[in-house]
Design an enzyme around this catalytic site. Structure first.
Site, PDB file in Angstrom:
ATOM      1  N   LYS A  71       0.820  -1.210   0.000  1.00  0.00           N
ATOM      2  CA  LYS A  71       0.000   0.000   0.000  1.00  0.00           C
ATOM      3  C   LYS A  71       0.859   1.268   0.000  1.00  0.00           C
ATOM      4  O   LYS A  71       0.640   2.172  -0.807  1.00  0.00           O
ATOM      5  CB  LYS A  71      -0.933  -0.023   1.219  1.00  0.00           C
ATOM      6  CG  LYS A  71      -1.889   1.141   1.289  1.00  0.00           C
ATOM      7  CD  LYS A  71      -2.933   0.935   2.366  1.00  0.00           C
ATOM      8  CE  LYS A  71      -2.341   0.956   3.753  1.00  0.00           C
ATOM      9  NZ  LYS A  71      -2.044  -0.351   4.326  1.00  0.00           N
ATOM     10  N   THR A  73       4.016   1.495  -0.824  1.00  0.00           N
ATOM     11  CA  THR A  73       4.766   1.488  -2.081  1.00  0.00           C
ATOM     12  C   THR A  73       3.921   2.067  -3.213  1.00  0.00           C
ATOM     13  O   THR A  73       4.401   2.863  -4.033  1.00  0.00           O
ATOM     14  CB  THR A  73       5.192   0.048  -2.435  1.00  0.00           C
ATOM     15  OG1 THR A  73       5.976  -0.483  -1.357  1.00  0.00           O
ATOM     16  CG2 THR A  73       6.011   0.014  -3.720  1.00  0.00           C
ATOM     17  N   ARG A  94       1.877   8.314   7.047  1.00  0.00           N
ATOM     18  CA  ARG A  94       2.118   8.190   8.482  1.00  0.00           C
ATOM     19  C   ARG A  94       3.597   7.903   8.742  1.00  0.00           C
ATOM     20  O   ARG A  94       4.310   7.383   7.885  1.00  0.00           O
ATOM     21  CB  ARG A  94       1.278   7.058   9.076  1.00  0.00           C
ATOM     22  CG  ARG A  94      -0.219   7.296   9.030  1.00  0.00           C
ATOM     23  CD  ARG A  94      -0.972   6.045   9.437  1.00  0.00           C
ATOM     24  NE  ARG A  94      -0.654   4.923   8.558  1.00  0.00           N
ATOM     25  CZ  ARG A  94      -0.799   3.648   8.892  1.00  0.00           C
ATOM     26  NH1 ARG A  94      -1.254   3.321  10.087  1.00  0.00           N
ATOM     27  NH2 ARG A  94      -0.525   2.701   8.040  1.00  0.00           N
ATOM     28  N   LYS A 105       7.429  -6.638  10.919  1.00  0.00           N
ATOM     29  CA  LYS A 105       7.221  -5.968   9.638  1.00  0.00           C
ATOM     30  C   LYS A 105       8.503  -5.458   9.006  1.00  0.00           C
ATOM     31  O   LYS A 105       8.650  -5.448   7.787  1.00  0.00           O
ATOM     32  CB  LYS A 105       6.237  -4.809   9.820  1.00  0.00           C
ATOM     33  CG  LYS A 105       5.834  -4.136   8.512  1.00  0.00           C
ATOM     34  CD  LYS A 105       4.798  -3.052   8.775  1.00  0.00           C
ATOM     35  CE  LYS A 105       4.375  -2.374   7.488  1.00  0.00           C
ATOM     36  NZ  LYS A 105       3.399  -1.296   7.730  1.00  0.00           N
ATOM     37  N   PHE A 301      -3.631  -0.703   7.160  1.00  0.00           N
ATOM     38  CA  PHE A 301      -4.177  -2.050   6.990  1.00  0.00           C
ATOM     39  C   PHE A 301      -5.235  -2.084   5.888  1.00  0.00           C
ATOM     40  O   PHE A 301      -5.171  -1.318   4.930  1.00  0.00           O
ATOM     41  CB  PHE A 301      -4.690  -2.602   8.318  1.00  0.00           C
ATOM     42  CG  PHE A 301      -3.599  -2.847   9.323  1.00  0.00           C
ATOM     43  CD1 PHE A 301      -2.510  -3.647   8.999  1.00  0.00           C
ATOM     44  CD2 PHE A 301      -3.634  -2.257  10.579  1.00  0.00           C
ATOM     45  CE1 PHE A 301      -1.482  -3.874   9.922  1.00  0.00           C
ATOM     46  CE2 PHE A 301      -2.605  -2.483  11.499  1.00  0.00           C
ATOM     47  CZ  PHE A 301      -1.542  -3.289  11.159  1.00  0.00           C
ATOM     48  N   PHE A 381       3.772  -8.652  -9.439  1.00  0.00           N
ATOM     49  CA  PHE A 381       4.890  -9.536  -9.105  1.00  0.00           C
ATOM     50  C   PHE A 381       5.282 -10.300 -10.370  1.00  0.00           C
ATOM     51  O   PHE A 381       4.449 -10.548 -11.242  1.00  0.00           O
ATOM     52  CB  PHE A 381       4.502 -10.521  -7.999  1.00  0.00           C
ATOM     53  CG  PHE A 381       4.493  -9.940  -6.611  1.00  0.00           C
ATOM     54  CD1 PHE A 381       5.494 -10.248  -5.704  1.00  0.00           C
ATOM     55  CD2 PHE A 381       3.488  -9.071  -6.208  1.00  0.00           C
ATOM     56  CE1 PHE A 381       5.488  -9.713  -4.417  1.00  0.00           C
ATOM     57  CE2 PHE A 381       3.468  -8.528  -4.933  1.00  0.00           C
ATOM     58  CZ  PHE A 381       4.477  -8.854  -4.034  1.00  0.00           C
ATOM     59  N   TRP A 409       7.058  -0.875  -7.685  1.00  0.00           N
ATOM     60  CA  TRP A 409       8.194  -1.406  -6.917  1.00  0.00           C
ATOM     61  C   TRP A 409       9.407  -1.548  -7.826  1.00  0.00           C
ATOM     62  O   TRP A 409      10.519  -1.169  -7.456  1.00  0.00           O
ATOM     63  CB  TRP A 409       7.837  -2.779  -6.321  1.00  0.00           C
ATOM     64  CG  TRP A 409       8.883  -3.280  -5.355  1.00  0.00           C
ATOM     65  CD1 TRP A 409       8.894  -3.133  -4.001  1.00  0.00           C
ATOM     66  CD2 TRP A 409      10.100  -3.985  -5.680  1.00  0.00           C
ATOM     67  NE1 TRP A 409      10.023  -3.701  -3.451  1.00  0.00           N
ATOM     68  CE2 TRP A 409      10.780  -4.234  -4.458  1.00  0.00           C
ATOM     69  CE3 TRP A 409      10.665  -4.433  -6.868  1.00  0.00           C
ATOM     70  CZ2 TRP A 409      11.997  -4.894  -4.403  1.00  0.00           C
ATOM     71  CZ3 TRP A 409      11.904  -5.095  -6.812  1.00  0.00           C
ATOM     72  CH2 TRP A 409      12.549  -5.323  -5.592  1.00  0.00           C
TER      73      TRP A 409
END
Length: 560
Positions: A71, A73, A94, A105, A301, A381, A409
């Protein structure tokens, strides 16, 4: 393959003053923390308050899985893509908590070629905001216990002290403790508790406060305990507000850093979304909207937690009208929701994808209830197959939902151009309607119980809500004290739409259990504890801390 921290450490950053120029921030509008970090001055924030707002774009996600969603990223990559298209954009995120960094994490600054930097400083101590919040929280705890020790003029019932100490680290041993042991001068013996700093009401207050005046008014309303008559005792009555505000003075100012492609990023505040309201500060978001044509922000989340609270708490309180939502998913995570083991997610499996995509479906339906345009983006991916991507694309389009493939990414802003184009299309379409169609999920006038039921049934998919005896007593008490008009902040596990983290996919008609309720009067919401969620996490058997180190040259390794 290069790791995220290797990519970040190889980055050539621009001086933060040069990044600030892109937003029209003069040098005197910055308070520098070294060469690459700065806070925005109060004078500058005051000077832009009458400017027209830009567009507000929320990035959210499906329920998190061990397969990862990306998220942050995506948020960073989307901001970089806007920059490549010549759009004036700023990212509002944040700050990471030390707890997850050393827990399970790792870092929280994006990933690959879509990161905010300086990455190590952001993930560790940054500009000291979390330390200031921790200090203000624990100062109030110390003043409270000292008041009891020095004669207890307010007649505080030590069995009804509700204010908890905090620290920004996962430490399960501090969840339930006893203080005041020792000599008579060491205080009254009583049970006490710690929460992680990001779950502290001080964090929520800082993230919702508009200015210093508002901050102090909110701090004064904090309920720390109840007296022998059952009446609330506040931080204002303990005369703690001025000193707490002094500790928070600098922490109130949004932090400016940059992405790997030098897109400006305001990173400020960091409440968790599973146990708090999960959004960056109102001040940072408002400043971003005033300084740029597009503000890209995120909520923690999955959309069942972060997005719901962004809408029903942050937008309600600050008066924001979101213009578009980006919903992040991965094929790997959808297959995980379909029952595939993490080790087997790299293989094509359309059957599992079809089974697990119901999780995405529920989040789409939920977001559409707020009448905000939604675009689903697949964080790509290399193991994703054409057939799997086409399946998800058709699934979204059949539900009147835009779709875009994201490769941020791997490719940074270039990999987000398709997503940026889709978002711009949605914004242009919405602008033609000339009115904001955004709607809240529930009205202030609903009872607390009905607000809880509304979130549980409409957003989670629950069939019934069960309240413990303690929760019912608290709801009755809070209503009698006049807090029934506040929104609810649901504390729930992040891994499932239900209150059982093992129930993946789209559980339906389940029973949600509310075990306790308490008010964060300063923040302005009622916290609802469901299932087994805790406000002080613990470390895993092999925490991320085991792999973090610093070499003889001062280079940090292993941080994400």
């Amino acid at each position: 393959m290069k790791t995220d921290i290797m990519i970040a450490q190889e980055a050539v950053m621009e001086p933060v003053a040069r990044v600030a120029e892109k937003l029209g921030i003069p040098e005197e509008g910055l308070e520098l923390y070294g060469k690459y970090k700065a806070k925005l001055s109060e004078e500058f924030l005051d000077s832009i308050k009458d400017r027209k707002d830009g567009k507000l774009i929320l990035v959210t996600a499906i329920n998190p899985t061990p397969a990862g969603e990306g998220k942050t990223t995506t948020s960073v990559g989307l901001g970089q893509a806007f920059g490549r298209l010549g759009k004036k954009a700023v990212i509002a995120l944040r700050e990471p908590s030390l707890g997850p960094c050393f827990g399970i994490k790792g870092g929280a600054a994006g990933g690959g070629y879509s990161q905010v930097v300086p990455m190590e400083e952001l993930n560790l101590h940054f500009t000291g905001d979390f330390h200031a919040i921790t200090s203000a929280n624990n100062l109030l705890a110390a003043i409270l216990d000292n008041h009891i020790q020095q004669g207890n003029e307010l007649q505080i019932d030590t069995r009804q002290v509700v204010w908890k100490r905090c620290m920004d680290m996962n430490d399960r041993s501090l969840r339930n403790i006893v203080v005041g042991l020792g000599n008579k001068t060491d205080g009254f013996v009583r049970e006490d508790h710690f929460v992680i700093t990001v779950a502290s009401e001080i964090m929520a207050i800082l993230c919702l406060a508009e200015d210093m005046k508002d901050l102090k008014e909110r701090l004064a309303r904090i309920i720390v305990a109840y007296n022998y008559a059952g009446e609330p005792v506040t931080a204002g009555e303990l005369q703690a507000v001025g000193a707490m505000a002094a500790l928070l003075k600098d922490a109130m100012k949004p932090n400016l850093i940059q992405t790997l492609e030098h897109t400006p990023a305001l990173v400020h505040g960091g409440p968790f979304a599973n146990i708090a309201h999960g959004c960056n500060s109102v001040r940072a978001t408002r400043a971003a909207l005033k300084m740029a044509d597009y503000c890209i922000t995120e909520a923690g989340f999955g959309a069942d937690l972060g997005a719901e609270k962004f809408f029903d708490i942050k937008c309600r309180k600050a008066g924001f009208c979101p213009d578009a939502v980006v919903l992040v998913a991965t094929i790997r995570a959808l297959k995980y929701n379909g029952g595939v083991a993490k080790a087997d997610l790299g293989s094509e499996n359309l059957e599992a994808l079809e089974k697990g995509i119901v999780n995405l479906e529920k989040h789409i339906e939920n977001l559409q209830k707020y009448h905000v345009p939604v675009v689903v983006t697949l964080n790509s991916f290399v193991t994703d197959t054409g057939a799997e991507i086409d399946f998800v694309r058709r699934f979204c389009e059949n539900r009147q939902c835009s779709f875009a493939l994201s490769q941020v990414w791997e490719k940074g802003g270039e990999g987000g151009l398709e997503l940026a184009g889709k978002v711009l299309e949605l914004l242009e379409e919405a602008e033609r309607k000339e009115t904001c169609e955004f709607r809240l999920l529930y009205e202030d006038s609903l009872s607390l119980e009905d607000k809880i039921r509304t979130v549980a049934t409409e957003i989670y998919g629950a069939g019934t809500v069960t309240f413990s005896a303690a929760a019912r007593r608290q709801l009755k008490k809070l209503s009698e004290l006049g807090f029934s008009t506040l929104p609810v902040c649901m504390a729930k596990n992040q891994y499932s739409l239900s209150d059982d983290p093992k129930r993946l996919g789209r559980p339906q008609n389940f029973e949600l259990t509310v075990r306790d309720v308490y008010v964060s009067a300063g923040a302005g919401f009622v916290v609802v504890l469901t299932g087994d969620v805790v406000t002080m996490p613990g470390l895993s058997k092999k925490p991320s801390a085991y792999g973090i180190d610093v070499n003889d040259d001062g280079v940090i390794t292993g941080l994400f």
